[in-house]
Enzyme design. Structure first.
Site, mmCIF file in Angstrom:
data_model
loop_
_atom_site.group_PDB
_atom_site.id
_atom_site.type_symbol
_atom_site.label_atom_id
_atom_site.label_comp_id
_atom_site.label_asym_id
_atom_site.label_seq_id
_atom_site.Cartn_x
_atom_site.Cartn_y
_atom_site.Cartn_z
ATOM 1 C CE LYS A 1 -8.473 -1.655 5.621
ATOM 2 N NZ LYS A 1 -8.178 -2.827 4.702
ATOM 3 C CB SER B 1 10.518 -0.847 5.820
ATOM 4 O OG SER B 1 9.399 -1.648 5.568
ATOM 5 N NE ARG B 2 9.728 -6.661 9.253
ATOM 6 C CZ ARG B 2 8.966 -7.744 9.174
ATOM 7 N NH1 ARG B 2 9.039 -8.645 10.119
ATOM 8 N NH2 ARG B 2 8.131 -7.909 8.174
ATOM 9 C CB ILE C 1 -1.029 -0.011 1.166
ATOM 10 C CG1 ILE C 1 -2.123 1.023 0.925
ATOM 11 C CG2 ILE C 1 -0.370 0.180 2.517
ATOM 12 C CD1 ILE C 1 -2.917 0.840 -0.340
ATOM 13 C CG ASP D 1 -7.313 -6.312 4.965
ATOM 14 O OD1 ASP D 1 -6.723 -5.592 5.785
ATOM 15 O OD2 ASP D 1 -7.190 -6.171 3.729
HETATM 16 P P1 NAP Z 1 2.108 -5.766 3.165
HETATM 17 O O1 NAP Z 1 2.726 -5.255 1.911
HETATM 18 O O2 NAP Z 1 1.993 -7.230 3.376
HETATM 19 O O3 NAP Z 1 2.813 -5.174 4.459
HETATM 20 C C1 NAP Z 1 3.333 -3.870 4.545
HETATM 21 C C2 NAP Z 1 4.719 -3.937 5.159
HETATM 22 O O4 NAP Z 1 4.605 -4.131 6.569
HETATM 23 C C3 NAP Z 1 5.558 -5.098 4.676
HETATM 24 O O5 NAP Z 1 6.132 -4.832 3.427
HETATM 25 C C4 NAP Z 1 6.556 -5.253 5.784
HETATM 26 O O6 NAP Z 1 7.694 -4.439 5.520
HETATM 27 C C5 NAP Z 1 5.816 -4.738 7.011
HETATM 28 N N1 NAP Z 1 5.536 -5.866 7.885
HETATM 29 C C6 NAP Z 1 5.044 -7.064 7.525
HETATM 30 N N2 NAP Z 1 4.996 -7.875 8.593
HETATM 31 C C7 NAP Z 1 5.478 -7.156 9.618
HETATM 32 C C8 NAP Z 1 5.726 -7.466 10.969
HETATM 33 N N3 NAP Z 1 5.509 -8.693 11.456
HETATM 34 N N4 NAP Z 1 6.233 -6.500 11.757
HETATM 35 C C9 NAP Z 1 6.502 -5.287 11.257
HETATM 36 N N5 NAP Z 1 6.328 -4.958 9.964
HETATM 37 C C10 NAP Z 1 5.815 -5.883 9.168
HETATM 38 O O7 NAP Z 1 0.650 -5.179 3.363
HETATM 39 P P2 NAP Z 1 -0.127 -3.992 2.634
HETATM 40 O O8 NAP Z 1 -0.978 -4.583 1.582
HETATM 41 O O9 NAP Z 1 0.783 -2.883 2.309
HETATM 42 O O10 NAP Z 1 -1.107 -3.597 3.828
HETATM 43 C C11 NAP Z 1 -0.651 -2.922 4.976
HETATM 44 C C12 NAP Z 1 -1.838 -2.249 5.639
HETATM 45 O O11 NAP Z 1 -2.460 -1.378 4.681
HETATM 46 C C13 NAP Z 1 -2.922 -3.233 6.102
HETATM 47 O O12 NAP Z 1 -3.466 -2.815 7.315
HETATM 48 C C14 NAP Z 1 -3.959 -3.164 4.982
HETATM 49 O O13 NAP Z 1 -5.266 -3.442 5.438
HETATM 50 C C15 NAP Z 1 -3.830 -1.716 4.545
HETATM 51 N N6 NAP Z 1 -4.255 -1.492 3.160
HETATM 52 C C16 NAP Z 1 -3.824 -2.293 2.146
HETATM 53 C C17 NAP Z 1 -4.311 -2.103 0.858
HETATM 54 C C18 NAP Z 1 -3.869 -2.944 -0.300
HETATM 55 O O14 NAP Z 1 -4.414 -2.804 -1.403
HETATM 56 N N7 NAP Z 1 -2.868 -3.792 -0.181
HETATM 57 C C19 NAP Z 1 -5.243 -1.093 0.611
HETATM 58 C C20 NAP Z 1 -5.592 -0.247 1.637
HETATM 59 C C21 NAP Z 1 -5.127 -0.457 2.921
HETATM 60 P P3 NAP Z 1 9.157 -4.919 6.011
HETATM 61 O O15 NAP Z 1 9.235 -6.400 5.803
HETATM 62 O O16 NAP Z 1 10.067 -4.139 5.118
HETATM 63 O O17 NAP Z 1 9.216 -4.526 7.446
#
Ligand code: NAP
Length: 308
Positions: free
Chosen positions: A90, A36-37, A14, A168
């Protein structure tokens, strides 16, 4: 006023899809650091932990927290304790109580806390709210059905406890419904379907009502292949309202009455800058409360195991 020095934490899907483009186009912000990790952002200081970032870059004034919800509280508590304004992706947290704690901390420190709900800024949501305000609603149906393999490939956190599973995306529908309805609603029954090998549901059906007996039903399902459905349909005394494509289009009795380009994240960042300037917070927990209620009141059904 000079731009807000912003940092982003949790550089993943995101952040790349929405946060970075929205911030780049908004003169109210200067993006100066990321933590970010694994992920990094070109052209700014990158850190592998929020602790290192906060300790090294005191100029940061605000942080956007975009990691999965189970890990958001710890980062938010650190940022607020360090005197930074906080933008929460969110859902704002893994529990209602932890977000309430963040609200108290922000208030005590005079900082802005923004629990963002991007779908509330979908183009036709305000038009739907205005339409419903002038009608009597007979019933409402919410259909949020998408293909989890397409939208969430390799996202393990989403299937773990606190990842919310189908809620989600479903919480986006709830964020719209709670915004456009004239009165608060509450859950009356729910069934949550859990794959036998997962800790979060793959589907949910829910019924809600309000003080006047509104007939509201919602179906969330992550097993939808082919056409995806993100629709809210209301039968009213002024005709049938269809808010479709996640809030992008509004039709009344089959006639398209509202469609504009999507601007959800630019609007979120505009609102966050206004909150910071005004010294206010915006934390509406209604969508998360309905999800918590569904986990509390819902029947639990185990279904076929899910594999990516
Ligand atoms: P994602 O790419 O899976 O996760 C975002 C980042 O969070 C990962 O790249 C990772 O970065 C970090 N992360 C993952 N596990 C972690 C952990 N155990 N501890 C700390 N950091 C961790 O997810 P995303 O799709 O971006 O979604 C993230 C949030 O945005 C969620 O709450 C989701 O509901 C919301 N969101 C997503 C979308 C969508 O379309 N994807 C849309 C709107 C809102 P590092 O490994 O570099 O730390």
């Amino acid at each position: 006023m000079s731009p807000i020095n912003l940092a982003i934490v949790g550089v993943g899907k995101i952040v790349r899809d929405q946060h970075l483009p929205a911030v780049a186009k908004n003169g109210d912000y200067r993006l100066i650091a990321a933590a970010s990790r694994h992920g990094t952002v070109d052209g700014i200081d990158n850190f592998t932990s929020i602790d290192a970032m906060l300790a090294t870059v005191p100029a940061i004034e605000a942080v956007s927290l975009c990691m999965p919800p189970q890990y958001r509280y710890e980062a938010a508590e650190k940022a607020l304790s360090a005197g930074k304004h906080v933008f929460l992706e969110k859902p704002p947290g893994a529990t209602l109580s932890e977000v309430a704690d963040l609200e108290s901390l922000a208030a005590a420190r005079g900082l802005t806390l923004f629990a963002s709900w991007h779908s509330r800024y979908a183009p036709a949501v305000e038009a739907a709210k205005a339409f419903l305000a002038g009608t009597t609603i007979r019933s409402m149906r919410v259909i949020w059905k998408e293909d989890v393999r397409h939208w969430h490939p390799n996202q393990e956190w989403i299937w773990q406890a606190g990842g919310l599973g189908v809620f989600d995306p479903g919480i986006n529908a709830l964020s719209i419904v709670t915004h456009i309805l004239p009165r608060p609603v509450f859950l009356t029954a729910a069934t949550l379907e859990f794959p036998e090998n997962r800790d979060a549901p793959i589907a949910a059906t829910m019924t809600f009502t309000d003080a006047r007996g509104l007939d509201l039903a919602a179906e969330f399902d992550w097993r939808q292949t082919g056409k995806q459905s993100w629709d809210i349909v209301a039968e009213t005394d002024a005709g049938e309202m269809v808010l479709s494509e996640g809030g992008a289009k509004l039709s009344i009795d089959g006639k398209l009455v509202h469609e504009e380009p999507e601007q959800e994240y630019p609007m979120l960042y505009k609102h966050f800058a206004e909150l910071v300037k005004a010294g206010k917070s915006d934390v509406d927990l209604a969508p998360l409360r309905h999800v918590a209620d569904a986990f509390m009141l819902g029947r639990r059904k185990f279904v076929e195991a899910f594999y990516d």
